[in-house]
Design a protein around this motif. Sequence first.
Motif, short mmCIF file in Angstrom:
data_model
loop_
_atom_site.label_atom_id
_atom_site.label_comp_id
_atom_site.label_asym_id
_atom_site.label_seq_id
_atom_site.Cartn_x
_atom_site.Cartn_y
_atom_site.Cartn_z
N ASP A 140 0.83 -1.20 0.00
CA ASP A 140 0.00 0.00 0.00
C ASP A 140 0.87 1.25 0.00
O ASP A 140 0.55 2.24 -0.69
CB ASP A 140 -0.92 -0.01 1.22
N GLN A 144 0.67 3.80 -3.03
CA GLN A 144 0.23 5.15 -2.74
C GLN A 144 1.25 6.20 -3.16
O GLN A 144 0.89 7.31 -3.55
CB GLN A 144 -0.08 5.30 -1.25
N ASN A 145 2.53 5.84 -3.10
CA ASN A 145 3.58 6.83 -3.38
C ASN A 145 4.18 6.69 -4.77
O ASN A 145 5.12 7.42 -5.10
CB ASN A 145 4.68 6.72 -2.34
N ASN A 168 -4.90 5.74 -5.72
CA ASN A 168 -3.72 6.16 -4.98
C ASN A 168 -3.60 7.69 -5.02
O ASN A 168 -4.42 8.40 -5.60
CB ASN A 168 -2.47 5.48 -5.53
N LEU A 169 -2.54 8.19 -4.39
CA LEU A 169 -2.37 9.64 -4.26
C LEU A 169 -2.24 10.32 -5.62
O LEU A 169 -2.81 11.40 -5.84
CB LEU A 169 -1.13 9.94 -3.41
#
Length: 465
Positions: A140, A144-145, A168-169
Motif C-alpha cells: 500500500d 500510494q507513493n 492512490n495519491l
Amino acid sequence: MLPTPSLHARLVVLLLFNAAATLLLHAGLFHWPLPQLLRWLEWSVVLPAPWTWKAWGLTLLLILPLAGWTAAWLLSPLRRLLRTLEGLALSYRDGDYNTGIAASTGGGSEIEALARAHAALGAALREQRSGLAQRELLLDTVVQNTPVALLLVALEPQGQPGTVVYANLAARQLLAEGRSLVRQGLAELLEQAPAALRQALLQTADGLVSIDGETPGSEERFHLSQRPLVLQGQPHRLILLRRMTRELSRQEVEAWKRVIRVISHELNNSLAPISSLAHSGGELSRRGEIGRLEGVFKSIGARAQHLHQFLSGYASVAKLPAPRPEEVGWAAFIDELRSHCLLQLEGELPAGSAWFDPAQLEQALINLLKNAHEAGGPAESVTLSVSAVGLRWQLTVSDRGPGMSETVLAQALLPFYSTKRSGTGLGLALAREIAEAHGGSIALANREGGGLQVSLWLPRGDYRS
C-alpha cells in the motif's frame, strides 16, 4: 517419566476392565458370595441359573453404569479437545489467531499429537498473518507513493464503469485535487476532466493521452493502460496513467541529438572531399589542365549523389505516408519481391491473399533482406517464410550471421542506431514504422546455431476494421 498411553491402549484396557468386571459381577451374583449370603439370611429369593440369558441380562444391566462411567472418564479429554477446537475454529473464522491450545491435554498420545499439530497450525497462521499484514502495508505504501496514477473501478452488469474502489495519491491529485475518490462514480468524476482524458478513460484501449498542462501552451502526455480483473467474484477494471511528458521529451531530445550527430558526421564525410576536390579543380583550371577536370567533377558528383541518397533515406522515415492497403496475393507479391533482391523461400506460401500496402511492405522486406545479406553469413542461408499464426500473418527473415548481443537487440529498432561503419540505422526503424502503421509489430531474436531472425507481424484482414 512414563510415556502417556495411546488412545488405542486405553480402549483396550477399558474393554478388558469391563469384561473382567462383568465376569466378576456375574460370578458374585450367581456363584459366590450372593447365593450363599441369601441362604445364610434365609431369604426366599430364587436366582436364575448362572448360564441362562436372564442371568447374563441382569449382569449386563448392573454393569452398564460402571461401563458408562469408565467410557466417560476415558473420552473426557477428547470431548474437551473437541470443544476447544470448535472455539478455535470460530476464532479463526473471525480472524483472531491469538488464541492457542495447550500441547499437553492428558488425553493420550494421539490427542496430544493433535493438540500439538493444532498449536503449530495456529502459530503458523499467526506468523503468516503478521507477514501478510507487513507486506500489505509495504504494498500500500509503494502503490500510494508511486508516480503512476492507479484507479480500480467496479464494473456495472452491462460492463460500464461504475464506482471507484481504490485510488492512490497520484490518481487523487490528477482527478480530484487530492480528495478521496472511493465510492464515486467514474463517469461523474470525469465530467470535470479534460475531454481527451475523459474519452480515453471511458474506453478500454491502451495508448497515449495528451491534455493541456498547467501553463498556457504546455501539454502533458500520459500513457494509459487498462486491464480487466475479477475481484471477489465481481468484474473490475484496473486503470494506470503514467506521466510520460518528461520521458518522451528526453527521448525526443536524445533522438534529435542522434540525428544531428549522424547527419553532421555524414555531411562532414561528404563535404570535406567535395571541398578538397573543388580546390583541386580550381588548381587544375588555373594550370590549364582541363582534361583532368572531368574526373574531378565525376568524384564531386558521386559524393553529392551519396549525400542525396543519405538525406533521402532520412526523408523517407519522416515523410512515410499512411499505408493504402489493398488485397494482394502472396504468390504475386513474392515474385515481385524476387525481382528486387535475392531470397530463398522457406516453406510453402499460404493460399489466397492478404490485405496490406504492397509498396510499403516490399520496402520493409527489402531492408530486412538487405540487412540479412550484410550480416556476414552465407547468401543461401538468408530465407523468408510466410505463415498464418492465429489472427496474424508472420513474415520471418532469417540469416546465419553472428547475430546480435543483448544490448544491440534492445536498441536495434531505434531510429539512427547502427553498428555498421557506414550504416544509417534506418532500415529496421523504417520496417518497424511500416509494420506498426499496418497495425502490426516487429520482433528480433537470435537463432539457435547462430544468426538472427526478424519476424514482422501483420493482422489478417483489413487492419482498419
